[in-house]
Design an enzyme around this catalytic site. Structure first.
Site, PDB file in Angstrom:
ATOM      1  N   ASN A  11       0.873  -1.163   0.000  1.00 33.02           N
ATOM      2  CA  ASN A  11       0.000   0.000   0.000  1.00 33.02           C
ATOM      3  C   ASN A  11       0.916   1.220   0.000  1.00 33.02           C
ATOM      4  O   ASN A  11       1.434   1.619   1.044  1.00 33.02           O
ATOM      5  CB  ASN A  11      -0.887  -0.051   1.251  1.00 33.02           C
ATOM      6  N   ARG A  93      -2.492  -2.098  -3.525  1.00 34.76           N
ATOM      7  CA  ARG A  93      -3.718  -1.339  -3.308  1.00 34.76           C
ATOM      8  C   ARG A  93      -3.659  -0.118  -4.214  1.00 34.76           C
ATOM      9  O   ARG A  93      -2.683   0.641  -4.184  1.00 34.76           O
ATOM     10  CB  ARG A  93      -3.807  -0.882  -1.852  1.00 34.76           C
ATOM     11  N   HIS A 182     -12.843   2.636   0.173  1.00 37.99           N
ATOM     12  CA  HIS A 182     -12.792   1.597   1.223  1.00 37.99           C
ATOM     13  C   HIS A 182     -13.452   0.313   0.732  1.00 37.99           C
ATOM     14  O   HIS A 182     -13.936  -0.496   1.534  1.00 37.99           O
ATOM     15  CB  HIS A 182     -13.538   2.020   2.510  1.00 37.99           C
ATOM     16  N   ARG A 243     -12.037  15.180   7.955  1.00 46.61           N
ATOM     17  CA  ARG A 243     -12.834  15.606   6.793  1.00 46.61           C
ATOM     18  C   ARG A 243     -14.270  15.923   7.206  1.00 46.61           C
ATOM     19  O   ARG A 243     -14.833  15.254   8.068  1.00 46.61           O
ATOM     20  CB  ARG A 243     -12.878  14.497   5.734  1.00 46.61           C
ATOM     21  N   GLU A 386      -8.081  -5.435   5.196  1.00 49.01           N
ATOM     22  CA  GLU A 386      -7.973  -5.081   3.778  1.00 49.01           C
ATOM     23  C   GLU A 386      -6.804  -5.811   3.119  1.00 49.01           C
ATOM     24  O   GLU A 386      -6.886  -6.202   1.964  1.00 49.01           O
ATOM     25  CB  GLU A 386      -7.809  -3.559   3.642  1.00 49.01           C
TER      26      GLU A 386
END
Ligand code: AMP
Length: 402
Positions: A11, A93, A182, A243, A386
């Protein structure tokens, strides 16, 4: 095909690389690690093999090539470096697959060009993902490399959910639509939730609440994602660590016209200085919960804004799905914060959602139910993985193409 069963999952961020080595013979994680501050004066590599001591290197990594070389050396010290014959593939990823990539994809020069072409949709993420792929391909040109896209699981969104009510020609010209993110986590957790209920994914409707520093919700009907809270970018939807989530788009015009803020300043404000951090000065939910318990008014309000948004999405996704079999909490906040889970689900018996206070507070790990037996909707805590999902998808593709 060789009998190699190990997959290295990468990643790659702009200044970091996270990695895991997984053996797909049994799904076991063999090692995990992180290189930080790539390109800076002092960098750090932390390598954690499952068997053996955690190791750390504190030195400069001038670029991703240097970082990945060091990662390979650490892995080699435990027996499986990038040059190992036991390695079946590298799974990368990749954040944005646009409408082009809806499945894990074997990387070729053409595929890499297409991922580069998607950079305008994910200017912060895709360039680093591309760099990671380039470096790994240089180090092991003969090894299959697979891109697993964060957007892919959401490619099944019906057109009416993917479309903004924005004038169509403009929307299409600039590829403006809801992609969702996601996805690997939503896919993994929705399946793991079905398994927890001893049902097949095709038999259950699940609402997944991925609550980490970034946060998103999804509605998964019979294993197929039909709605998700993130949109063109990961800014839409739930309140997150830094955010805003949903915001009247006119706020941006207002800040620009009246406040004189530039596009870059607004970008920074909405993505990095807002959310829970912007409301109370902390983005770590542990800290927010602790301050709230002490009566700190800013933390109380930040928690309320966060929970209110979450409950709105939970209710909306009940309506989207019609019948809900399970609600699954996952990621850093979802897996660990009993306070968030309790507040998000209180008073929802009318929707068939109940949580057992004692089960919710149990500090156990692993997938578990926190709803009482009589609850019409099962409420679950399901740790996301993940990296394992990327390894699985990578290995399955390599097997199929062999
Ligand atoms: P993630 O992005 O999934 O790694 O999640 C990171 C977030 O999880 C951070 O905001 C942490 O504060 C939060 N987190 C981790 N442990 C806890 C906890 N015990 N209670 C509340 N939040 C937590």
């Amino acid at each position: 095909m060789s009998g190699a069963t190990r997959v290295l999952v990468l990643n790659s961020g702009s200044s970091s690389v996270k990695y895991q080595l997984v053996d797909m013979a049994d799904g076991r994680r063999l090692a995990a690690g992180l290189v930080e501050r790539i390109g800076e004066h002092s960098g750090r590599l932390v390598h954690t093999p499952v068997r053996g001591e955690r190791r750390e290197r504190n030195t400069a990594f001038p670029d991703h090539a240097a970082a990945l070389k060091a990662v390979s050396e650490e892995l080699a010290a435990d027996g499986t470096g990038l040059d190992s014959r036991e390695l079946a593939a590298v799974g990368h990823r990749v954040v944005h697959g646009g409408t082009r990539f809806t499945e894990p994809t074997l990387i070729t020069d053409e595929v890499l060009d297409e991922v580069r072409a998607l950079v305008p949709l994910a200017p912060l993420h895709n360039p680093a993902n591309v760099t990671g792929i380039e470096v790994a391909r240089t180090l092991r040109p003969d090894l299959p490399q697979v891109a697993v896209f964060d957007t892919a699981f959401h490619a099944t969104l019906p057109e009416y959910a993917a479309r903004y009510a924005l004038e169509r020609t403009t929307a299409d010209r600039y590829a403006v639509r809801r992609y969702g993110f996601h996805g690997t986590s939503h896919q993994y957790v929705s399946r793991a939730t079905a398994a927890l209920l001893c049902r097949r994914p095709a038999e259950v409707n699940v609402i997944v609440l991925h609550l980490g520093n970034g946060a998103s919700a999804s509605a998964v009907a019979g294993g197929v994602c039909v709605e998700t809270s993130m949109g063109l970018t990961p800014l839409e939807g739930l309140v997150m660590g830094t955010r805003t989530g949903d915001l009247d788009p006119a706020v941006i015009l207002h800040l620009h016209r009246v406040g004189g803020l530039s596009v870059d300043e607004i970008d920074d404000l909405l993505n990095r200085r807002s959310g829970v951090l912007g409301l109370c000065g902390d983005n770590d939910m542990r800290e927010v919960v602790r301050r709230r318990a002490g009566g700190d008014p800013d933390a109380v309000l930040a928690f309320e804004v966060y929970i209110h948004r979450l409950r709105k999405y939970l209710g909306a996704y009940c309506a989207v799905l019609g019948r809900v079999d399970a609600v699954a909490f996952t990621a850093g906040v979802g897996e660990n914060s009993a306070a968030v889970r309790a507040a998000a689900t209180t008073g929802l018996e009318g929707l068939g959602i109940s949580v057992d206070a004692a089960l919710n507070e149990l500090p156990t790990s692993g997938p578990r139910l926190i709803s009482p037996a009589y609850s019409r909707v099962a409420v679950a805590v399901v740790p996301t993985d993940e990296e394992l999902e990327i390894a699985r998808q990578t290995f399955a593709l390599v097997r199929r193409s062999a």
